[in-house]
Design an enzyme around this catalytic site. Structure first.
Site, PDB file in Angstrom:
ATOM      1  N   GLY A  15       0.381  -1.031   0.313  1.00 41.79           N
ATOM      2  CA  GLY A  15      -0.142  -0.039   0.134  1.00 41.79           C
ATOM      3  C   GLY A  15       1.003   1.390   0.107  1.00 41.79           C
ATOM      4  O   GLY A  15       1.735   1.286   0.824  1.00 41.79           O
TER       5      GLY A  15
ATOM      6  N   ARG B  70       1.056  -5.258  -5.206  1.00 39.90           N
ATOM      7  CA  ARG B  70       1.572  -6.703  -4.817  1.00 39.90           C
ATOM      8  C   ARG B  70       1.159  -7.436  -5.795  1.00 39.90           C
ATOM      9  O   ARG B  70       0.823  -7.711  -6.889  1.00 39.90           O
ATOM     10  CB  ARG B  70      -0.672  -6.763  -4.242  1.00 39.90           C
TER      11      ARG B  70
ATOM     12  N   ASP C  69       5.267  -5.144   6.024  1.00 38.92           N
ATOM     13  CA  ASP C  69       6.195  -6.151   6.537  1.00 38.92           C
ATOM     14  C   ASP C  69       5.517  -7.099   5.065  1.00 38.92           C
ATOM     15  O   ASP C  69       7.197  -7.908   5.396  1.00 38.92           O
ATOM     16  CB  ASP C  69       5.179  -6.947   7.046  1.00 38.92           C
TER      17      ASP C  69
ATOM     18  N   THR D  29       3.974   2.676   5.288  1.00 38.77           N
ATOM     19  CA  THR D  29       2.217   1.971   5.791  1.00 38.77           C
ATOM     20  C   THR D  29       1.959   2.790   6.855  1.00 38.77           C
ATOM     21  O   THR D  29       2.538   2.998   7.477  1.00 38.77           O
ATOM     22  CB  THR D  29       2.227   0.752   5.987  1.00 38.77           C
TER      23      THR D  29
ATOM     24  N   ASP E  87      -0.674   1.855   8.522  1.00 38.88           N
ATOM     25  CA  ASP E  87      -0.689   1.132   9.460  1.00 38.88           C
ATOM     26  C   ASP E  87       0.212   1.175  11.064  1.00 38.88           C
ATOM     27  O   ASP E  87      -0.618   1.157  11.995  1.00 38.88           O
ATOM     28  CB  ASP E  87      -0.900   0.184   9.282  1.00 38.88           C
TER      29      ASP E  87
ATOM     30  N   ASP F 258       2.394  -0.395  11.595  1.00 33.75           N
ATOM     31  CA  ASP F 258       1.856  -2.101  12.252  1.00 33.75           C
ATOM     32  C   ASP F 258       3.152  -3.086  12.187  1.00 33.75           C
ATOM     33  O   ASP F 258       3.438  -4.094  12.671  1.00 33.75           O
ATOM     34  CB  ASP F 258       1.284  -2.926  11.528  1.00 33.75           C
TER      35      ASP F 258
ATOM     36  N   ARG G  65      -5.484  -2.009   9.011  1.00 32.64           N
ATOM     37  CA  ARG G  65      -5.729  -3.572   8.934  1.00 32.64           C
ATOM     38  C   ARG G  65      -5.738  -4.144   9.919  1.00 32.64           C
ATOM     39  O   ARG G  65      -6.820  -4.125  10.662  1.00 32.64           O
ATOM     40  CB  ARG G  65      -4.353  -3.788   8.133  1.00 32.64           C
TER      41      ARG G  65
END
Ligand code: ADP
Ligand code: F6P
Length: 319
Positions: free
Chosen positions: A11, A72, A103, A125, A127, A129, A171
Site C-alpha cells: 500500500g 502487490r 511487513d 505504511t 498502518d 504495524d 489492517r
C-alpha cells in the site's frame, strides 16, 4: 557500491516520495547511479528500470502516493519469483536494493538478502504495524487526515446530538484508531488488540450523554469490525441516534506531514549510507527519537505490542 535500485511496494503511504527523493539525491551525491524500479516487485520481474536523476525527483516531496507506483505481486512470494528478481537486479548491474514498504514488502527484501544480495528496508505504511520502529512513513499524515474528518463529523454530530461510528484503516493494527481517537477526543475507541463488548460501548456513550456531551464519536479500527455492524448493535440496545462514516482510501493520500517528510528524508539517506558501506540485510526505523537500523530477520520477527496504557488514558480524558 556504484549502482543501487529503489522500489516502493504494498500500500502506498504519504512520505514515500520524500524517501525516494532522498535516496536518489543522496545516492547521486555519494557518486552512485540510482535506478528506480516501477510497480514494486512486479516491475522488478518485468524489468521496469528507470535511471533517476536529480531532476526526476523534483517537486515530489510534498506529494502523497509514490512516483514509482506500487503493486502487490504474488509471484514474488515464490522461490522462483525471488530467484528471478535477484537475477534481474544483477543483469541490470545493480549492487544494492532499497525497498520502501510494509511487513510484506520486507519479506521480499529478506528473501533478496538471503540470496546474498544487499537489501535495505524503509518502513512505509499508514498502518504503523511494525514492531521494531516507533513510526512508519505515512502514519502521521493518515492520523491528521482522520483528525480532520473527525473534527468535521463532530460539528454535525453535536448539532444533531448524534453518535458517529468512524471506521478507519490499519489492517490488523489498532494504532491509527488509537492515536486518531486520542487526538480527536473519541468517546470510544475500538481496536482488534483489546476487545470491548457492546454493552460497555453503549454504557460509555450513555454515560457521556448524561454528563452533558452533545455528541459521541466512536473510532473503530477496520480490524475490529464494520461500522454498520457496530451501529446496528448499538441501535438494538439504545435509542441513540447513530450515523456511520467509513473513511476508506482518503486516509492513504494527501500531502505528507512535516514528520513524514522528515522521516522519509532521514531514512532515505540512512539507507543509502548503509549500502555505501557495503552493509545490507537491514531495516531502518526510529526508536526514542533516534534514527537507527537493525537486522532484517530479527526486526521482521518482532511482535508489535499494543500501548494499553495510552488506550486507557485516552478513555479517561474523553469523558
Ligand atoms: P505491505 O508491504 O504494505 O505489508 P503486502 O503485504 O501486500 O504489503 O506486501 C507487498 C508485496 O510484498 C507483496 O505483493 C509481495 O510482492 C511481497 N511479499 C509479501 N509477502 C512476501 C513474502 N512472504 N515473501 C516474499 N515477498 C512477499
Ligand atoms: O496497508 C495499508 C492499507 O491501507 C490498510 O490499512 C488497508 O487494510 C489496506 O491497505 C487496503 O488495501 P487496498 O489498497 O488493497 O484496498
Amino acid at each position: 557500491m556504484k549502482k543501487i535500485g529503489v522500489l516502493t511496494s504494498g500500500g502506498d503511504a504519504p512520505g514515500m516520495n520524500a524517501a525516494i527523493r532522498a535516496v536518489v539525491r543522496y545516492g547521486i551525491f555519494a557518486g552512485m547511479e540510482v535506478v528506480g524500479i516501477e510497480r514494486g516487485y512486479a516491475g522488478l520481474l518485468e524489468g521496469k528500470f528507470v535511471p533517476m536523476s536529480m531532476r526526476s525527483v523534483s517537486d515530489i516531496i510534498q506529494r502523497g502516493g509514490t512516483i514509482l507506483r506500487t503493486a502487490r505481486c504474488l509471484e514474488f512470494k515464490t522461490k522462483e519469483g525471488q530467484d528471478a528478481g535477484v537475477a534481474q537486479l544483477k543483469k541490470e548491474g545493480i549492487e544494492g536494493l532499497i525497498v520502501i514498504g510494509g511487513d510484506g514488502s520486507f519479506m521480499g527484501a529478506k528473501a533478496v538478502s538471503e540470496r546474498g544480495f544487499p537489501a535495505i528496508g524503509i518502513p512505509g505504511t499508514i498502518d504503523n504495524d511494525l514492531a521494531y520502529t516507533d513510526y512508519t512513513l505515512g502514519f502521521d499524515t493518515a492520523c491528521n487526515t482522520i483528525l480532520d474528518a473527525i473534527n468535521k463529523i463532530r460539528d454535525t454530530m453535536s448539532s444533531h446530538e448524534r453518535v458517529s461510528i468512524v471506521e478507519v484503516m490499519g489492517r490488523h493494527c489498532g494504532d491509527l484508531a488509537l492515536y486518531a481517537g486520542l487526538g480527536g477526543g473519541a468517546e470510544v475507541i475500538i481496536v482488534p488488540e483489546h476487545k470491548i463488548d457492546i454493552e460497555r460501548i453503549v454504557e460509555r456513550l450513555r454515560a457521556s450523554k448524561e454528563r452533558g456531551k452533545l455528541s459521541g464519536i466512536v473510532v473503530l479500527a477496520e480490524g475490529a469490525g464494520k461500522a454498520d455492524d457496530v451501529a446496528e448493535q448499538i441501535k438494538a440496545r439504545s435509542n441513540l441516534s447513530i450515523r456511520t462514516t467509513v473513511l476508506g482510501h482518503l486516509q492513504r493520500g494527501g500531502a505528507p506531514s512535516m514528520k513524514d517528510r522528515y522521516l522519509g528524508t532521514c531514512w532515505g539517506v540512512h539507507a543509502v549510507k548503509l549500502l555505501e558501506k557495503g552493509i545490507g540485510n537491514r531495516i531502518v526505523g526510529i526508536r526514542n527519537n533516534q534514527i537507527y537500523d537493525m537486522d532484517i530477520v530479527e526486526g521482521c520477527a518482532m511482535k508489535k505490542k499494543f500501548d494499553l496504557d495510552l488506550y486507557n488514558m485516552a478513555g479517561i480524558v474523553a469523558r
